[in-house]
Each structure stands twice: as C-alpha cells, then as structure tokens.
Write an enzyme that holds these catalytic residues in place. Sequence first.
Site, mmCIF file in Angstrom:
data_model
loop_
_atom_site.group_PDB
_atom_site.id
_atom_site.type_symbol
_atom_site.label_atom_id
_atom_site.label_comp_id
_atom_site.label_asym_id
_atom_site.label_seq_id
_atom_site.Cartn_x
_atom_site.Cartn_y
_atom_site.Cartn_z
ATOM 1 N N HIS A 152 36.540 -0.501 -27.081
ATOM 2 C CA HIS A 152 35.639 0.649 -27.049
ATOM 3 C C HIS A 152 35.290 1.157 -28.446
ATOM 4 C CE1 HIS A 152 33.287 3.551 -25.165
ATOM 5 N NE2 HIS A 152 34.158 4.134 -24.351
ATOM 6 N N ARG A 153 36.012 0.740 -29.459
ATOM 7 C CA ARG A 153 35.648 1.107 -30.831
ATOM 8 C C ARG A 153 34.354 0.431 -31.235
ATOM 9 N NH1 ARG A 153 40.702 -0.916 -34.112
ATOM 10 N NH2 ARG A 153 40.163 -2.729 -32.822
#
Length: 486
Positions: free
Chosen positions: A457-458
């Site tokens: 998700h980064r």
Amino acid sequence: MIKEITIPEIGEKIESGKVVGVLVSEGDTVDVDQPLIEFETDKAVVEIPSTEKGKITEISVKDGDEVKIGEVFAKIDTEGKGSEEEAEGEEKEEKAEKKKAEPKEEKAESADEEEEEPAEEEEKKPEEPEEEDSEEEEEPEEKPREEKKEKPEKKDEKPAARKAAKDDRPAQPDAGEINGEPAPAAPSVRRLARELGADINAVEGSGPGGRITIDDVKAHVRGIVTSKKMPSEPSEQRATGPQQRPLPDFSEWGEIDRQPMSRVRAITADSTGYAWNVVPHVTQFDRADVTELETFREKYSKAVEKAGGKLTVTAILLKVIVAALKKYPRFNASLDMEQEEIIYKDYYHIGMAVDTDRGLLVPVIRDVDKKSITDLALELIDLADRTRNKKVKPEEMEGGTFTISNQGSIGGVDFTPIVYWPQVAILGVSRSSVQPKYMDGEFKPRTILPLSLSYDHRMIDGADAARFLRWVVEALEHPFLMVFDD
C-alpha cells in the site's frame, strides 16, 4: 592418485551452504558428473557432482554440516591417473631418503618440511618478497628460540618506525607477521590461508616450534565454518518486527519433539516475516468467468501436448499478467525508501510459487513478454519439475518482478498471499468451480475462477489495485481485449 573434491562456485553472492544429503559412501566407485552430495543454499538445493572418476576414499561432511564454497568435502582415488603427479611424488621420496643420510642436526625439521619446502621455494623464486621468509624457514629450530629472547631489545630499538611501517602496510588477512616477526609458515601455507580468507596469525601451529602447516590452516578454517553462524540465518537478517517472547515449557502438558528447521523453512519464515513487518499489505479480491477460456484451453491443449507441454490456466495467466504490467507499470516496480525513489523495471520476469517437499520455492520465468503461450507451457513444466527434484539453479530463483501463486490444484476458495519483497504485488489463484450466473434473463452454469491480489500500500493505492485486477479479469473473460487495448 588422490584428488580432492571441493564445493564449486554455485552462484553470485553465495559463499556457503548446508549439506542436506550425502549420496555416496567411502569405498564407492563413482564416475565424472555423478552427484556426491546435496548442497542447500538460501536460493536452492543443488547436487554437487564428482569432477573425477575413481573410488571414494574420504567423505569429510555429513548431513547438516555448514560448508563454504571452495572447501574440500571428499577425496577420490583416480586409480593411477596423473603420471606427472606420481613422478613428482617419487622425486620427493628420493630427496627424503637423501635427507636421512645427512647429519642429525639437519633432521630438526619435520618430514613434511623436507618434502614440501624445496618445491615451495622453486615456486616462489620469481617473488622477491617471499625470499626472506624462505631463508628464515630453513634455519634450525634453535635460532627462532634465541631470537625470542632478543625480541624485547628489537622492540625498544625503533618502535615508532616499526609502527609507521606497519600502518603503511596494506591490511591483509595473511600479513604473515606476529608481533612484527614473520609467522612460522611456508609460503605455500600463507598462500592457502590467503585464498581461504584465514588470518595466518590466528592459526595455531602443530609443527616443531609452533610451525604452521597446511593441515593447521584447513583445520582452522573448518572450525570457523562449523562454529560461525551463517550470515543468511534468520536471526541476522531480521531487520524489523518484535522480538519473540519466551516460549512456555510445553513439556509440562505432555511429550514434545523438537526438530531443527530446514534451511528452506528458516529462510521462508524469515523472508515472509520481514515482508509482513515491512510491507503494509492489502488484498483485493475478484472473480473471473473463465468458461470461454476453458473452451479455448481444451481446444488447443492437444497441440501444446504434442510439443511436450500442458496448456494450463497458469500459462495463459502469464501472458495476461505481463500485458497488465505493461499497462500498469507501478506493479512491476520496487520501492527504495532510503533514496525515496521508485525503481521501474523494463523487463518482465515472473516468479511461480512451487510446492515442494522442502517447502515453498519461487523459481522465475524470464522475459515472459518475449515468449509464446506454448513456450511458457513447456517452461512451466520443466521449471516446476526441476524445482521439486532439486535441479533448479540458484540464479533461476532470482530477479522476479511479480509473482503468481496458484493453489487451484489443492483447493480452497480465497487466500491472501504475502508480497514477495522487494516486489510490490502478488496474484493468488484459487480453484475454479462451476457456479450459477444470471445471464440473458436466466441462470446458466459458468466456470468461475477466484483471484486475490495482495499489494504494497506504500506504492499502490486501492483504486489502482482494483483497476489492475479488474483488467486481468476482463482479459481472461475476453482475451481479445489485450490485442485492442492501448
């Protein structure tokens, strides 16, 4: 002629490994290229073959031993091969007999020195720095003992100059000096220590006057290998995550059996633990109606079988995924948090999770975008078979940019695969099933394939993941979309 068999260079950055199987015994007769041991690295398990033909005279390793690249693990009698070596041996024996006839004062040195020193001096003649050492080695034992008494006087003479000279000398593991004096070892012994990365000053000599022999160096290195913890062990690689709390004494409630982890299991535990702690995981789910795809697969499966392969959903998925990665290049990238950069890759190497009796391994199919579905079907079978049979090469386990984990042959509905760091996404494939689907005013039986996409998700937002997976689903349902898509 006795020949030594060593652990060969296996792959880049691989310095050591673990013996997981000894395939021969002392006294066995072997041929060239016959496997002798199974050697496990942090990349794969490979068979180390014999480089000679003959009879095994010694096996110096056993299951579970940690050994370094270049270390001797077996000796083979080549049954009279190597006449040159035998001739040299005869010359050494003649010289040894002549030595016996000399005065007793010259018998102070060991038999090993009498045989090895002349040959070593001849080899070192062109190298001027070695000449002084050779001359000192030929002196009787009494002289080094007398010099030891004079050491304090020598140290007091010019300590500052001695220190400056020592500081200017390049730092080498085999500098060959102890307290400013040459180490009591022959040039060939120092050379062996240098090649094995051993500090000659740390080796304890077993010869007369503490003289260091070749066997002393080998024993010293072997002791380091067996006692030193491998750099790739989980405890040294674990960079993040909480420390494990102390376990309770399970034996209080019944019998227990402790078994050491296999190397593959230990590495898997460490890598997945690291990825889980470093990567903020999110998983996106979807369903693909592959009814038409199954019809296509059955129609063309015979043509692929004639070529020696098998047309599977995974082979087709490889082409679909590459097309999706080209449309959404962020899924084919990696994060460099130290430099705060995104590394986009212009190649498409897809990892395939393979279930083996040793644990989960992920070999890589390279340049998927440049291969046909038939080529991929053939390579899939070959790579999976070699991985299960311990034939896969370490370099075939590296360089993946995206991974597919297909559990369809086992079963299940959905699962959340862990991102294979430093990649940023992985596709999970579950077993397809026939389900009713409402179409054209009625329910029809359709083959539905569950898919799950885990991502970092980064790097990837939820909306991007949903678009990526939806594109994959539509490409499986309507393959011509890949042809017409921009």
